[in-house]
Design a protein around this motif. Structure first.
Motif, PDB file in Angstrom:
ATOM      1  N   PHE A  62       2.392   2.243   4.996  1.00 34.30           N
ATOM      2  CA  PHE A  62       2.472   1.281   3.880  1.00 34.30           C
ATOM      3  C   PHE A  62       1.949  -0.098   4.309  1.00 34.30           C
ATOM      4  CE2 PHE A  62       6.096  -1.829   3.174  1.00 34.30           C
ATOM      5  CZ  PHE A  62       5.434  -2.583   2.213  1.00 34.30           C
ATOM      6  N   LEU A  63       2.367  -0.536   5.495  1.00 33.06           N
ATOM      7  CA  LEU A  63       1.911  -1.857   5.966  1.00 33.06           C
ATOM      8  C   LEU A  63       0.420  -1.845   6.277  1.00 33.06           C
ATOM      9  CD1 LEU A  63       4.903  -3.003   8.172  1.00 33.06           C
ATOM     10  CD2 LEU A  63       4.129  -4.012   6.019  1.00 33.06           C
ATOM     11  N   LYS A  64      -0.053  -0.720   6.756  1.00 32.43           N
ATOM     12  CA  LYS A  64      -1.473  -0.652   7.080  1.00 32.43           C
ATOM     13  C   LYS A  64      -2.309  -0.799   5.799  1.00 32.43           C
ATOM     14  CE  LYS A  64      -5.098   1.515   9.476  1.00 32.43           C
ATOM     15  NZ  LYS A  64      -5.663   2.223  10.542  1.00 32.43           N
ATOM     16  N   VAL A  65      -1.868  -0.110   4.761  1.00 32.21           N
ATOM     17  CA  VAL A  65      -2.593  -0.228   3.485  1.00 32.21           C
ATOM     18  C   VAL A  65      -2.557  -1.682   3.002  1.00 32.21           C
ATOM     19  CG1 VAL A  65      -2.591   0.435   1.049  1.00 32.21           C
ATOM     20  CG2 VAL A  65      -2.207   2.168   2.812  1.00 32.21           C
ATOM     21  N   TYR A  66      -1.388  -2.288   3.111  1.00 34.46           N
ATOM     22  CA  TYR A  66      -1.240  -3.681   2.656  1.00 34.46           C
ATOM     23  C   TYR A  66      -2.197  -4.619   3.401  1.00 34.46           C
ATOM     24  CZ  TYR A  66       0.932  -8.322   2.390  1.00 34.46           C
ATOM     25  OH  TYR A  66       1.149  -9.659   2.251  1.00 34.46           O
ATOM     26  N   PHE A  67      -2.156  -4.568   4.735  1.00 33.83           N
ATOM     27  CA  PHE A  67      -3.021  -5.478   5.506  1.00 33.83           C
ATOM     28  C   PHE A  67      -4.507  -5.142   5.313  1.00 33.83           C
ATOM     29  CE2 PHE A  67       0.911  -6.044   8.185  1.00 33.83           C
ATOM     30  CZ  PHE A  67       1.102  -7.373   7.829  1.00 33.83           C
ATOM     31  N   LEU A  68      -4.772  -3.864   5.171  1.00 35.92           N
ATOM     32  CA  LEU A  68      -6.165  -3.453   5.001  1.00 35.92           C
ATOM     33  C   LEU A  68      -6.730  -3.973   3.679  1.00 35.92           C
ATOM     34  CD1 LEU A  68      -8.409  -1.823   6.305  1.00 35.92           C
ATOM     35  CD2 LEU A  68      -7.617   0.191   5.070  1.00 35.92           C
ATOM     36  N   ARG A  69      -5.928  -3.893   2.629  1.00 35.83           N
ATOM     37  CA  ARG A  69      -6.420  -4.362   1.327  1.00 35.83           C
ATOM     38  C   ARG A  69      -6.648  -5.874   1.338  1.00 35.83           C
ATOM     39  NH1 ARG A  69      -4.572  -0.126  -3.266  1.00 35.83           N
ATOM     40  NH2 ARG A  69      -5.631   1.542  -2.156  1.00 35.83           N
ATOM     41  N   LEU A  70      -5.766  -6.577   2.019  1.00 34.31           N
ATOM     42  CA  LEU A  70      -5.986  -8.025   2.133  1.00 34.31           C
ATOM     43  C   LEU A  70      -7.293  -8.282   2.874  1.00 34.31           C
ATOM     44  CD1 LEU A  70      -2.442  -9.417   2.993  1.00 34.31           C
ATOM     45  CD2 LEU A  70      -3.639  -9.566   0.815  1.00 34.31           C
ATOM     46  N   LYS A  71      -7.536  -7.468   3.882  1.00 28.79           N
ATOM     47  CA  LYS A  71      -8.768  -7.617   4.662  1.00 28.79           C
ATOM     48  C   LYS A  71     -10.004  -7.309   3.788  1.00 28.79           C
ATOM     49  CE  LYS A  71     -11.328  -6.995   8.559  1.00 28.79           C
ATOM     50  NZ  LYS A  71     -11.371  -7.700   9.797  1.00 28.79           N
ATOM     51  N   PHE A  72      -9.915  -6.228   3.013  1.00 30.57           N
ATOM     52  CA  PHE A  72     -11.009  -5.900   2.087  1.00 30.57           C
ATOM     53  C   PHE A  72     -11.300  -7.102   1.190  1.00 30.57           C
ATOM     54  CE2 PHE A  72     -10.013  -1.037   1.759  1.00 30.57           C
ATOM     55  CZ  PHE A  72     -10.618  -0.840   2.984  1.00 30.57           C
ATOM     56  N   LEU A  73     -10.213  -7.632   0.630  1.00 28.12           N
ATOM     57  CA  LEU A  73     -10.370  -8.721  -0.328  1.00 28.12           C
ATOM     58  C   LEU A  73     -11.002  -9.949   0.328  1.00 28.12           C
ATOM     59  CD1 LEU A  73      -9.822  -9.654  -3.219  1.00 28.12           C
ATOM     60  CD2 LEU A  73      -7.538 -10.340  -2.517  1.00 28.12           C
ATOM     61  N   ASN A  74     -10.513 -10.299   1.507  1.00 28.97           N
ATOM     62  CA  ASN A  74     -11.094 -11.458   2.206  1.00 28.97           C
ATOM     63  C   ASN A  74     -12.563 -11.233   2.510  1.00 28.97           C
ATOM     64  OD1 ASN A  74      -8.891 -13.127   2.287  1.00 28.97           O
ATOM     65  ND2 ASN A  74      -8.079 -12.192   4.144  1.00 28.97           N
ATOM     66  N   THR A  75     -12.882 -10.027   2.964  1.00 32.70           N
ATOM     67  CA  THR A  75     -14.265  -9.736   3.333  1.00 32.70           C
ATOM     68  C   THR A  75     -15.173  -9.813   2.106  1.00 32.70           C
ATOM     69  OG1 THR A  75     -13.374  -8.224   4.972  1.00 32.70           O
ATOM     70  CG2 THR A  75     -15.723  -8.055   4.513  1.00 32.70           C
ATOM     71  N   VAL A  76     -14.744  -9.171   1.037  1.00 34.62           N
ATOM     72  CA  VAL A  76     -15.572  -9.144  -0.168  1.00 34.62           C
ATOM     73  C   VAL A  76     -15.787 -10.560  -0.714  1.00 34.62           C
ATOM     74  CG1 VAL A  76     -15.593  -8.392  -2.577  1.00 34.62           C
ATOM     75  CG2 VAL A  76     -15.007  -6.764  -0.796  1.00 34.62           C
ATOM     76  N   THR A  77     -14.739 -11.372  -0.708  1.00 35.30           N
ATOM     77  CA  THR A  77     -14.916 -12.717  -1.278  1.00 35.30           C
ATOM     78  C   THR A  77     -15.784 -13.595  -0.363  1.00 35.30           C
ATOM     79  OG1 THR A  77     -12.737 -13.291  -0.406  1.00 35.30           O
ATOM     80  CG2 THR A  77     -12.864 -12.767  -2.734  1.00 35.30           C
TER      81      THR A  77
END
Ligand SMILES: Nc1nc2c(ncn2[C@@H]2O[C@H](COP(=O)(O)OP(=O)(O)O)[C@@H](O)[C@H]2O)c(=O)[nH]1
Ligand SMILES: [Mg+2]
Length: 415
Positions: A389-404
């Motif tokens: 669960f935490l991995k998904v959470y941190f990963l999605r934040l990372k996706f979002l930061n990268t994309v923006t």
């Protein structure tokens, strides 16, 4: 919200729910921008109360409902104005379409129809812009206009003019107000006013003064025809980053009901860093609330928590983020064409196309592991579920930061 989620996971039995509830509020307010997020004041209060009383089932339900409402809410935007004022151009700009694209509203076509025309957003099918006939026709009857165009189906109205607003516009605004809906006046073609002014008065030309003059004139015009405390936004459909377009978006976001803000934020074109960040905030809020929900679920016996780390779902998520910020295949092709370079070249300058590099980021695994370990030391629950669960959470934040970040890089290249 990271710290809040980790603290939430750490204290299982003997939780200080009062403290958690207050921390949740504090964290939520720092997460969302001043326009507000997807939680209404009432929902926020309900979550706060449920947390304080340790009713985790209720916390989960409130968040689940809010996330579903934010994702599923339709948005119908009515755009009213005379032919030639820039309605089609405005709708295309908001739909992120250039005029020559197939699905775009035809620009420069004199309308003969008295009917409304719907334009669906190409990426968000729940969003429809309605091109409504102007009030200047002989057939305009203020008493029946709103009925005829089906006023109850719109979330708000934008009344457009490229010169003076008419008495009919004022009557219409009054009727819209009486019906309990919001309206906004938009004055288009400000770029061409500036251009003309500069050509005719090259030595005394002062951009800010000209803009102020247009603004004052619109305000005087609107108050003269009886619109109390009018709000008017000056825009150029050719240059959204200039003038009042962003202020219009901020105002609309603030005034929309909370559950409609997410979809409106997503449709905003990525015309500047602040516009990109605004959209990012809403997605970050969704990620964070989903995580708070799962953190609560993890303490509820017999409730399904997470079932493995599904790679294809993460890939779908990254793909969706790319699409939100105009970094999908089609958009990249268009950018490459505009910059007269290859798709490969463009993809080479950004990071969001390398899914594996993002997924394999060791720092995410380390953060997730450390959070999961402290959770399991106390709850005795399985480390793997909390870790996933935490991995998904941190990963999605990372996706979002990268994309923006990538979206900003390409924006600079385009300018
Ligand atoms: N300079 C300038 N021209 C605009 C702007 N918006 C629209 N136009 C032009 O005005 C004309 C009419 O635009 P259109 O969008 O078809 O207006 P509609 O009839 O209200 O739908 C077209 O030639 C557009 O290119 C603007 O903000 N600035
Ligand atoms: Mg038109």
């Amino acid at each position: 919200m990271d710290q809040f989620i980790l603290t939430f996971l750490k204290n299982s039995s003997g939780k200080n729910f009062q403290q958690l509830a207050d921390d949740f509020l504090l964290n939520y307010y720092t997460l969302v921008s001043k326009e507000g997020g997807i939680l209404s004041t009432e929902t926020l209060k309900s979550i706060h109360n449920a947390l304080r009383e340790g009713k985790l089932n209720d916390v989960v339900d409130h968040i689940k409902d809010a996330l579903a409402a934010a994702e599923d809410s339709p948005l119908n935007i009515a755009v009213i104005g005379e032919s030639g004022t820039g309605k089609s151009s405005f709708i295309n700009a908001l739909r992120g379409l250039s005029h020559d694209e197939e699905e775009s509203a035809k620009v420069g076509v004199v309308e003969t129809t008295m009917n409304r025309t719907p334009y669906q957003h190409p990426k968000y099918p729940k969003v429809t812009f309605w091109d409504l006939p102007g009030t200047g026709t002989l057939n305009f009857l203020p008493e029946t206009y709103l009925e005829t165009v089906g006023f109850s189906s719109y979330d708000f109205f934008i009344i457009i003019s490229s010169s003076r607003f008419s008495l009919n516009d004022a009557i219409l605004a009054q009727k819209i107000k009486e019906s309990g809906k919001k309206f906004y006046f938009v004055r288009t073609k400000v770029d061409s006013d500036l251009y003309n002014e500069k050509r005719t008065k090259p030595t005394s030309f002062d951009k800010e003064r000209v803009l102020q003059k247009i603004r004052d004139y619109c305000l005087a015009n609107l108050s003269e025809i009886g619109v109390p405390e009018p709000w008017v936004f000056l825009v150029s459909n050719f240059d959204l980053d200039a003038f009042d377009f962003f202020r219009l978006e901020e105002t609309l976001l603030k005034e929309l009901p909370a559950h409609k803000r997410h979809v409106f934020a997503l449709l905003l074109p990525n015309f500047s860093d602040v516009a990109i960040d605004m959209k990012k905030n809403f997605l970050k809020e969704m990620i964070s609330l989903e995580a708070v929900k799962l953190a609560a679920v993890s303490f509820i016996p017999m409730m399904a928590f997470v079932s493995g780390f599904d790679l294809s779902r993460q890939e779908e998520c990254l793909k969706a983020y790319r699409s939100y910020f105009g970094l999908d295949d089609k958009s990249i092709e268009e950018i490459a064409e505009k910059l007269d370079t290859s798709v490969q070249d463009i993809k080479g300058c950004i990071k969001c196309w390398d899914f594996w590099a993002l997924v394999k980021d060791d720092s995410i695994t380390a953060k997730a592991l450390s959070g999961a370990e402290s959770y399991c030391a106390i709850s005795g629950g399985p480390t793997s579920a909390a870790f996933q669960f935490l991995k998904v959470y941190f990963l999605r934040l990372k996706f979002l930061n990268t994309v923006t970040e990538d979206a900003k890089i390409l924006l600079r290249k385009m300018l």
